[in-house]
Design an enzyme around this catalytic site. Sequence first.
Site, PDB file in Angstrom:
ATOM      1  N   PRO A  25       1.181  -9.759   4.963  1.00  0.00           N
ATOM      2  CA  PRO A  25       0.416  -8.980   6.249  1.00  0.00           C
ATOM      3  C   PRO A  25       1.585  -8.170   7.148  1.00  0.00           C
ATOM      4  CG  PRO A  25       0.345 -10.874   6.105  1.00  0.00           C
ATOM      5  CD  PRO A  25       0.739 -10.459   4.725  1.00  0.00           C
TER       6      PRO A  25
ATOM      7  N   GLU B 118       2.232 -20.015   1.811  1.00  0.00           N
ATOM      8  CA  GLU B 118       3.074 -19.532   3.356  1.00  0.00           C
ATOM      9  C   GLU B 118       3.185 -18.671   3.216  1.00  0.00           C
ATOM     10  OE1 GLU B 118       1.981 -21.930   6.103  1.00  0.00           O
ATOM     11  OE2 GLU B 118       0.835 -22.207   5.107  1.00  0.00           O
TER      12      GLU B 118
ATOM     13  N   ARG C 274      -9.090   6.367  -7.684  1.00  0.00           N
ATOM     14  CA  ARG C 274      -9.302   7.359  -7.830  1.00  0.00           C
ATOM     15  C   ARG C 274      -9.203   9.146  -7.087  1.00  0.00           C
ATOM     16  NH1 ARG C 274     -11.651   8.774  -2.995  1.00  0.00           N
ATOM     17  NH2 ARG C 274     -13.683   8.899  -2.984  1.00  0.00           N
TER      18      ARG C 274
ATOM     19  N   ASP D 217     -14.082  13.287   1.760  1.00  0.00           N
ATOM     20  CA  ASP D 217     -13.935  11.710   1.970  1.00  0.00           C
ATOM     21  C   ASP D 217     -13.348  11.627   3.432  1.00  0.00           C
ATOM     22  OD1 ASP D 217     -14.569  10.914  -0.730  1.00  0.00           O
ATOM     23  OD2 ASP D 217     -12.059  10.299  -1.208  1.00  0.00           O
TER      24      ASP D 217
HETATM   25  N1  ADE Z   1      -1.804 -11.217   1.625  1.00  0.00           N
HETATM   26  C1  ADE Z   1      -1.840 -11.975   2.074  1.00  0.00           C
HETATM   27  N2  ADE Z   1      -2.091 -11.045   3.543  1.00  0.00           N
HETATM   28  C2  ADE Z   1      -2.207  -9.672   3.220  1.00  0.00           C
HETATM   29  C3  ADE Z   1      -2.673  -8.166   3.763  1.00  0.00           C
HETATM   30  N3  ADE Z   1      -3.707  -8.674   5.243  1.00  0.00           N
HETATM   31  N4  ADE Z   1      -1.985  -7.050   3.386  1.00  0.00           N
HETATM   32  C4  ADE Z   1      -1.565  -7.259   2.045  1.00  0.00           C
HETATM   33  N5  ADE Z   1      -1.154  -8.319   1.431  1.00  0.00           N
HETATM   34  C5  ADE Z   1      -1.611  -9.418   2.622  1.00  0.00           C
END
Ligand code: ADE
Length: 223
Positions: A87, A114, A151, A166
């Site tokens: 994230p 974590e 794709r 697209d």
């Molecule tokens: N691992 C946990 N959350 C994630 C996300 N939003 N994007 C990529 N990998 C992740």
Amino acid sequence: MKITVLTLFPEMFSPVLNESIIKRAQENSLIEFSFVNFRDFSTNKHKTVDDTPYGGGAGMVLSVEPIYHALKSIEGNENALKILLTPQGKTFKQATAKELALKEHIIMICGHYEGFDERVRELVDIELSIGDYVLTGGEIAALTIIDSVTRLIPGVLGSPESYEHDSFYTDSLDYPQYTKPREFMGMKVPDVLLSGNHQEIAKWREEMKLKKTTERRPDLLKK
Ligand code: ADE
């Protein structure tokens, strides 16, 4: 193209990759997947891949060693584009998918728990996130990226026309589409689409794209 995924849960992938367009792309040798379970590279007898964080705190942290050894075990790893799913990464966009579709070999690392030992970041070329939310692991993010990249590989869809209009391909949303019947519960197909006038249809579609993007995603137009 080759995609190698480092994951503790390789079984999560086959239900998605062995259906529909992605299945056919593999049968036509346009893409090839392989999976490496980095638990197999654990350096301890209990086969653990995580440990408590230095400095204290909740949860477990993925260790750098099994990921390092798993990466080194992959043939051609030196030349592959190595991606960490997290994230904290750069947000994955259609433009990223277009770039990735040109690569010969991609390695994706999926984390769990974590987070990673910070030194894992030194082993990769880029970090990608699929959006501002936290998943339990990188697998669903990897599948999302695999699906959108596959794709775009030439030959996977019938023709480039299949994806060139697209949503997001050119920083705009797609135009509205209709099929039979001409009228459903009082809702009619726009006359222009039944006119047979290709110039008028193309003009209407461009106008609709602009209208939809202005209403729903004005941020795309600012670009
Ligand atoms: N691992 C946990 N959350 C994630 C996300 N939003 N994007 C990529 N990998 C992740």
